[in-house]
Design an enzyme around this catalytic site. Sequence first.
Site, short mmCIF file in Angstrom:
data_model
loop_
_atom_site.label_atom_id
_atom_site.label_comp_id
_atom_site.label_asym_id
_atom_site.label_seq_id
_atom_site.Cartn_x
_atom_site.Cartn_y
_atom_site.Cartn_z
N ASP A 72 0.84 -1.20 0.00
CA ASP A 72 0.00 0.00 0.00
C ASP A 72 0.88 1.25 0.00
OD1 ASP A 72 0.88 -0.12 2.60
OD2 ASP A 72 -1.08 0.19 3.52
N SER A 73 2.19 1.07 0.08
CA SER A 73 3.13 2.18 -0.14
C SER A 73 2.93 2.75 -1.56
CB SER A 73 4.58 1.70 0.02
OG SER A 73 4.80 0.51 -0.71
N ASP A 111 -1.15 -6.29 -0.54
CA ASP A 111 -1.30 -5.63 0.76
C ASP A 111 -2.75 -5.17 0.88
OD1 ASP A 111 -0.09 -4.79 3.04
OD2 ASP A 111 0.96 -3.09 2.15
N LYS A 141 -1.36 -9.48 2.71
CA LYS A 141 -0.65 -9.02 3.91
C LYS A 141 -1.59 -8.10 4.69
CE LYS A 141 2.74 -5.81 3.94
NZ LYS A 141 2.14 -4.81 4.86
N GLU A 143 -1.77 -5.69 8.43
CA GLU A 143 -0.99 -5.10 9.52
C GLU A 143 -1.67 -5.37 10.87
OE1 GLU A 143 -0.13 -0.96 8.81
OE2 GLU A 143 0.77 -1.36 6.85
N GLU A 208 8.76 -4.54 10.76
CA GLU A 208 9.21 -3.23 10.26
C GLU A 208 9.56 -2.31 11.43
OE1 GLU A 208 6.59 -1.34 7.42
OE2 GLU A 208 7.78 0.51 7.42
O1 KIV Z 1 3.43 -1.22 1.68
C1 KIV Z 1 4.61 -1.57 1.79
O2 KIV Z 1 5.47 -1.18 1.00
C2 KIV Z 1 4.96 -2.43 2.90
C3 KIV Z 1 6.39 -2.85 3.03
C4 KIV Z 1 7.21 -1.72 3.46
C5 KIV Z 1 6.55 -4.01 3.91
O3 KIV Z 1 4.13 -2.79 3.67
#
Ligand code: KIV
Length: 322
Positions: A72-73, A111, A141, A143, A208
């Site tokens: 989600d970055s 994510d 993924k 969180e 992280e």
């Molecule tokens: O969204 C992302 O890029 C992440 C990584 C930094 C693990 O969750």
Amino acid sequence: MSLASFPGGFPGGGSSTPPSTSSTAHSSTKVTVPALTEMKRQGKPISALTAYDYPTSRLADEAGIDLLLVGDSLAMVVLGHENTLSVTVDEMLHHTRAVRRAVRRALVVADMPFGSYHGAVGEGLANAIRFVKEAGAEAVKIEGPRIDLVRALTEAEIPVIGHLGLTPQSLHRMGGYRVQARTSETVLQLKADAHALADSGAGALVLEGVPREVAADITAELPIPTIGIGAGPDCDGQILVFHDLLGLTFGPPAKFVRQYGDAGALIRSAIEHYREDVEHRAFPSDEESYHLPEAARKALDEIEAKRTVSGHDFSRAAKAAN
Ligand code: KIV
């Protein structure tokens, strides 16, 4: 898309898949979530990278990266948002599909964005199913220690990667992007959460922004692999954000980032060069132009000659008069 983009590519898959161009010999065996556990067992480090689009995902896959996370970055490094909170399920699906089309070997992980799994377990499950069904994700993924959701996803045959420590979707609760687990109480809590995630079926765990000593302990204790980002060298694998690795971000990098190339400088210089060439009429050249076939040119000359003879070529006459 340019004409040059068509031949030899493999959009849509099929038999035209080109061989890998990677210079390092690498197994072509598909990476799966159980394969990650096997890598941990064998002490083989897991390489992971974020991915958001077709060409760069294809390059990362061909370079032998084991796990590609459609993070989600995306919100920040691709879409220009201030943080990750605003990216939507539909936007994440769109980019996960592009990555899926590019990747042959790496494990493709999607994510789940903020808000897509923070309410009822059923809602998180329904959103996770969309990533698998509509975008071809092989794992999702999430969180935080969302144990009930991890259990439900696992029961629904969806592999889950957990994410603990500095969880960017908790930005407002954490009061900023701060290294986590720096006191004995928070270290113990983090360890308990990591064990609970592993016990509830998570296939791997991203750690992280935590002290390396804490990440090392968790890595040694858990049966599932840990993948670190800002968590030191003792994790079972490492992940970086693609744009950080290649100098495509605009702010100062975090302490844990190592920049392996300067694609930003390369792109800027190539674009400046192109602009200058256009401004100086140095692009395109004759060699970069299409030419009229000889037969067509002759035929046109003959038509023009006939018109002149019959007195119909007003444009020629006008030209001659000037
Ligand atoms: O969204 C992302 O890029 C992440 C990584 C930094 C693990 O969750």
